[in-house]
Design an enzyme around this catalytic site. Structure first.
Site, PDB file in Angstrom:
ATOM      1  N   CYS A  23       0.099  22.907   5.121  1.00 39.95           N
ATOM      2  CA  CYS A  23       0.359  21.468   5.019  1.00 39.95           C
ATOM      3  C   CYS A  23       1.495  21.185   4.040  1.00 39.95           C
ATOM      4  CB  CYS A  23      -0.906  20.732   4.590  1.00 39.95           C
ATOM      5  SG  CYS A  23      -1.546  21.256   2.981  1.00 39.95           S
TER       6      CYS A  23
ATOM      7  N   CYS B 163       0.846  -1.187   0.000  1.00 41.12           N
ATOM      8  CA  CYS B 163       0.000   0.000   0.000  1.00 41.12           C
ATOM      9  C   CYS B 163       0.885   1.243   0.000  1.00 41.12           C
ATOM     10  CB  CYS B 163      -0.897  -0.007   1.235  1.00 41.12           C
ATOM     11  SG  CYS B 163      -1.815   1.504   1.517  1.00 41.12           S
TER      12      CYS B 163
ATOM     13  N   PHE C  14      -8.997  31.523   3.920  1.00 38.90           N
ATOM     14  CA  PHE C  14      -9.086  30.102   3.569  1.00 38.90           C
ATOM     15  C   PHE C  14      -9.689  29.357   4.771  1.00 38.90           C
ATOM     16  CE2 PHE C  14      -5.350  31.982   1.536  1.00 38.90           C
ATOM     17  CZ  PHE C  14      -5.570  31.722   0.188  1.00 38.90           C
TER      18      PHE C  14
END
Length: 412
Positions: free
Chosen positions: A370, A71, A276
């Site tokens: 981020c 994965c 935002f």
């Protein structure tokens, strides 16, 4: 053909890196200090597949998930915690240094908490026409079918089984599906994307899945298929009814830690702009002590925030503005009425808004990001505009991945 490589460092994506005469070669799942046997990676001359670890690093540990290494969701389950934390903090340090900012960076804060509260499962047909539901394989165009994921929060229990049920109902459409699952206070909220228009029998079959799995809501591209109860989430002092597929911080602990920092940095502000803003994880908390102007280009998120603010007693006024800040940032004349500005943009950052802020007289600017690279670019713009970078805090709510959150305080 098998070759041997000595791994010297970790790259920015968590891959082991061998520094060779022809340049760096990237080996996923290898660690610094290891001697490895590797195989070619077709189509990627600077990458190799790990075949065998001949000499293992003392920092290599046993992964917690049986799907690790296949994965593509996690990069570093096999690295000891202390080294992992050092590497993730170093991502922020390196990004700032590339931008010409040599500033102190705090220790990494662990914000995994109980785990991820949202996930996107992919449903695809394999090359052998077998339905697979799970996460994307590492840098590949196929899905790794999963039956468990240890980084998901307990509140997402049943999410994987629900995704499989939905995929099986829609299997005959033969369309690639993305199944967005969010843990709310009242159950799972699921939005299915990619199915195309549904027939009445398919819609009814999905409604039966929602009933059997006791979902709070099931939508297709935002259109309600079934709803047991409005999917609400506690955000600070408020209850927010989430839009379908709403963006949230990855973990509830991550949101709480970021919000605590944001509110503390804006402690003396009487008027705050939250740019935002999304559904209001900062705005709703800031409004407990300050007048807030909340701005975003997501109409559904703004509407949810407006309803939540109106329904929460004791908040100071929250002015809502629908606006694309990438194309139309708040200008200097608009910014001068604020004591503090908070901005938390998507991964591409907020370059245009940062330039307007840099030229403004706003005393406090709080940046949440981020993406350390675009954060560092925007931070450089602010610093060149006269701001002092007071504190940079890396926050890890994306456990075992190369993603890291940053919150920073600027003063002028």
């Amino acid at each position: 053909m098998v070759e041997r490589l000595a791994i010297t460092r970790l790259g920015s994506r968590g891959d082991g890196v061998a520094d060779t005469e022809v340049g760096p070669v990237y080996v996923p799942y290898a660690l610094p200090g290891e001697t490895t046997e590797v195989e070619p990676w077709p189509g990627h001359p600077d990458r190799r597949r790990l075949a065998k670890v001949d000499i293992a690093s003392p920092d290599r540990i046993t992964p917690i998930c049986p799907h690790f290494g296949v994965c593509g969701g996690c990069a570093l389950q096999h690295l000891a915690t202390a080294r992992y934390r050092d590497w993730k903090r170093a991502l922020v340090v390196a990004a700032l240094q590339r931008a010409g900012l040599n500033v102190p960076v705090d220790d990494l804060i662990d914000a995994h908490g109980e785990g991820r509260r949202r996930a996107v499962f992919h449903a695809r047909r394999s090359a052998r026409d077998v339905l697979e539901v799970g996460f994307a394989a590492l840098r590949a165009h196929h899905v790794v079918a999963i039956d468990r994921c240890p980084i998901l929060a307990p509140a997402l229990t049943g999410a994987i089984e629900t995704a499989w049920d939905i995929a099986e109902v829609l299997a005959s459409t033969r369309k690639p599906l993305d199944i967005h699952v969010t843990a709310t206070d009242v159950g799972l909220d699921v939005d299915v994307r990619g199915s195309g228009p549904l027939t009445a029998p398919k819609t009814m079959a999905l409604a039966r899945v929602a009933d059997r799995r006791n979902l709070a809501r099931l939508t297709r591209h935002g259109e309600i298929v079934a709803q047991r109860t409005p999917p609400t989430l506690t955000v600070g002092p408020a209850q927010v009814v989430l839009p379908a597929g709403a963006f949230l911080q990855a973990t509830s602990t991550g949101e709480a830690i970021l919000a605590q920092r944001v509110v503390a940095y804006c402690e003396s502000a009487a008027t705050v702009a939250d740019l935002f803003c999304g559904v209001g994880p900062f705005a709703l908390r800031l409004a407990e002590r300050a007048k807030v102007t909340a701005v975003d280009n997501d109409e559904d998120a703004i509407a949810a925030l407006r309803r939540a603010a109106a329904g929460t007693p004791g908040l100071k006024p929250v002015a809502i503005q629908l606006r694309d800040l990438t194309r139309r940032p708040l200008g200097q004349a608009e910014l001068k009425r604020f004591d503090a500005v908070v901005f938390d943009p998507p991964r591409q950052g907020a370059e245009a808004q940062a330039r307007e802020l840099a030229a403004s007289t706003v005393p406090t600017v709080v940046a949440v990001s981020c993406n350390p690279t675009t954060f560092a670019r925007d931070a450089r713009i602010l610093v060149h505009g006269g701001y002092r970078l007071m504190q940079v805090v890396p926050i890890d709510q994306f456990l075992f991945s190369a993603h890291v959150e940053v919150v920073a305080n600027f003063k002028k």
